[in-house]
Design a protein around this motif. Structure first.
Motif, mmCIF file in Angstrom:
data_model
loop_
_atom_site.group_PDB
_atom_site.id
_atom_site.type_symbol
_atom_site.label_atom_id
_atom_site.label_comp_id
_atom_site.label_asym_id
_atom_site.label_seq_id
_atom_site.Cartn_x
_atom_site.Cartn_y
_atom_site.Cartn_z
ATOM 1 N N PRO A 65 0.839 -1.200 0.000
ATOM 2 C CA PRO A 65 0.000 0.000 0.000
ATOM 3 C C PRO A 65 0.873 1.250 0.000
ATOM 4 O O PRO A 65 2.069 1.189 0.332
ATOM 5 C CB PRO A 65 -0.799 -0.118 1.302
ATOM 6 N N ALA A 66 0.290 2.380 -0.339
ATOM 7 C CA ALA A 66 1.042 3.635 -0.378
ATOM 8 C C ALA A 66 1.625 3.975 0.990
ATOM 9 O O ALA A 66 2.731 4.494 1.085
ATOM 10 C CB ALA A 66 0.140 4.769 -0.864
ATOM 11 N N ASP A 67 0.896 3.683 2.060
ATOM 12 C CA ASP A 67 1.357 3.947 3.423
ATOM 13 C C ASP A 67 1.258 2.639 4.209
ATOM 14 O O ASP A 67 0.253 2.372 4.865
ATOM 15 C CB ASP A 67 0.503 5.038 4.071
ATOM 16 N N PRO A 68 2.295 1.791 4.150
ATOM 17 C CA PRO A 68 2.225 0.470 4.778
ATOM 18 C C PRO A 68 1.986 0.523 6.288
ATOM 19 O O PRO A 68 1.252 -0.298 6.817
ATOM 20 C CB PRO A 68 3.568 -0.179 4.470
ATOM 21 N N ALA A 69 2.576 1.484 6.977
ATOM 22 C CA ALA A 69 2.392 1.581 8.429
ATOM 23 C C ALA A 69 0.930 1.853 8.770
ATOM 24 O O ALA A 69 0.361 1.238 9.681
ATOM 25 C CB ALA A 69 3.295 2.657 9.012
ATOM 26 N N ASN A 70 0.306 2.764 8.029
ATOM 27 C CA ASN A 70 -1.101 3.073 8.258
ATOM 28 C C ASN A 70 -1.994 1.884 7.907
ATOM 29 O O ASN A 70 -2.957 1.582 8.624
ATOM 30 C CB ASN A 70 -1.507 4.303 7.452
ATOM 31 N N ALA A 71 -1.691 1.197 6.818
ATOM 32 C CA ALA A 71 -2.474 0.024 6.418
ATOM 33 C C ALA A 71 -2.378 -1.074 7.477
ATOM 34 O O ALA A 71 -3.376 -1.722 7.801
ATOM 35 C CB ALA A 71 -1.994 -0.486 5.066
ATOM 36 N N LEU A 72 -1.176 -1.268 8.039
ATOM 37 C CA LEU A 72 -0.999 -2.264 9.093
ATOM 38 C C LEU A 72 -1.783 -1.872 10.339
ATOM 39 O O LEU A 72 -2.470 -2.702 10.935
ATOM 40 C CB LEU A 72 0.487 -2.445 9.419
ATOM 41 N N GLN A 73 -1.696 -0.613 10.740
ATOM 42 C CA GLN A 73 -2.447 -0.159 11.915
ATOM 43 C C GLN A 73 -3.945 -0.348 11.713
ATOM 44 O O GLN A 73 -4.662 -0.752 12.643
ATOM 45 C CB GLN A 73 -2.132 1.304 12.214
ATOM 46 N N SER A 74 -4.432 -0.095 10.528
ATOM 47 C CA SER A 74 -5.848 -0.284 10.223
ATOM 48 C C SER A 74 -6.237 -1.758 10.341
ATOM 49 O O SER A 74 -7.290 -2.097 10.895
ATOM 50 C CB SER A 74 -6.137 0.234 8.815
ATOM 51 N N LEU A 75 -5.390 -2.633 9.836
ATOM 52 C CA LEU A 75 -5.655 -4.067 9.913
ATOM 53 C C LEU A 75 -5.620 -4.549 11.366
ATOM 54 O O LEU A 75 -6.458 -5.361 11.767
ATOM 55 C CB LEU A 75 -4.625 -4.809 9.063
ATOM 56 N N VAL A 76 -4.681 -4.048 12.148
ATOM 57 C CA VAL A 76 -4.614 -4.399 13.565
ATOM 58 C C VAL A 76 -5.887 -3.943 14.278
ATOM 59 O O VAL A 76 -6.453 -4.680 15.092
ATOM 60 C CB VAL A 76 -3.349 -3.802 14.226
ATOM 61 N N SER A 77 -6.371 -2.760 13.963
ATOM 62 C CA SER A 77 -7.618 -2.264 14.561
ATOM 63 C C SER A 77 -8.793 -3.172 14.209
ATOM 64 O O SER A 77 -9.635 -3.475 15.063
ATOM 65 C CB SER A 77 -7.919 -0.839 14.099
ATOM 66 N N ARG A 78 -8.854 -3.606 12.958
ATOM 67 C CA ARG A 78 -9.925 -4.529 12.543
ATOM 68 C C ARG A 78 -9.842 -5.841 13.307
ATOM 69 O O ARG A 78 -10.864 -6.406 13.718
ATOM 70 C CB ARG A 78 -9.833 -4.820 11.040
ATOM 71 N N LEU A 79 -8.621 -6.345 13.520
ATOM 72 C CA LEU A 79 -8.447 -7.591 14.257
ATOM 73 C C LEU A 79 -8.878 -7.420 15.710
ATOM 74 O O LEU A 79 -9.547 -8.285 16.268
ATOM 75 C CB LEU A 79 -7.002 -8.072 14.165
ATOM 76 N N ARG A 80 -8.507 -6.312 16.313
ATOM 77 C CA ARG A 80 -8.931 -6.050 17.696
ATOM 78 C C ARG A 80 -10.453 -6.032 17.805
ATOM 79 O O ARG A 80 -11.028 -6.602 18.734
ATOM 80 C CB ARG A 80 -8.354 -4.725 18.178
ATOM 81 N N ARG A 81 -11.112 -5.369 16.870
ATOM 82 C CA ARG A 81 -12.585 -5.327 16.886
ATOM 83 C C ARG A 81 -13.172 -6.724 16.710
ATOM 84 O O ARG A 81 -14.118 -7.102 17.389
ATOM 85 C CB ARG A 81 -13.113 -4.392 15.801
ATOM 86 N N ALA A 82 -12.615 -7.493 15.781
ATOM 87 C CA ALA A 82 -13.122 -8.844 15.532
ATOM 88 C C ALA A 82 -12.970 -9.731 16.768
ATOM 89 O O ALA A 82 -13.847 -10.536 17.071
ATOM 90 C CB ALA A 82 -12.389 -9.471 14.347
#
Length: 102
Positions: A65-82
């Motif tokens: 992704p254009a901003d890998p750190a932000n994409a990773l943080q977003s994915l981590v947030s989704r995992l926490r919610r799940a």
């Protein structure tokens, strides 16, 4: 007596066979291959931190992704919610770790 904190649901990850994640013995649906890859990669580290660069390489081996750190943080947030727990995936010195029972 179970030593887990009663306020925190127990999370288990099964990696042999199809990936299965359970919270309090109930299956947790994980939508998307990257989300499943993230939980598998973190579970394989047995509670040790996995650095962000390693996770980015595993999750986006070709088209980053254009901003890998932000994409990773977003994915981590989704995992926490799940998983239903904000503290299920901890950001620690050295990266991220899955805070689950062994």
């Amino acid at each position: 007596m179970d030593q887990r904190d009663e306020r925190k649901p127990g999370v288990e990850v099964a990696l042999l066979g199809p990936l299965q994640v359970c919270r309090d013995d109930q299956p947790v649906p994980l939508a998307g291959s990257r989300l499943r890859e993230l939980v598998a990669r973190l579970a394989l580290s047995s509670g040790r931190p996995v650095d962000a660069a390693t996770l980015v390489d595993a999750l986006w081996p070709e088209d980053r992704p254009a901003d890998p750190a932000n994409a990773l943080q977003s994915l981590v947030s989704r995992l926490r919610r799940a998983l239903g727990r904000a503290d299920a995936v901890e950001q620690v010195a050295g990266g991220y770790r899955l805070a689950i029972d062994g």
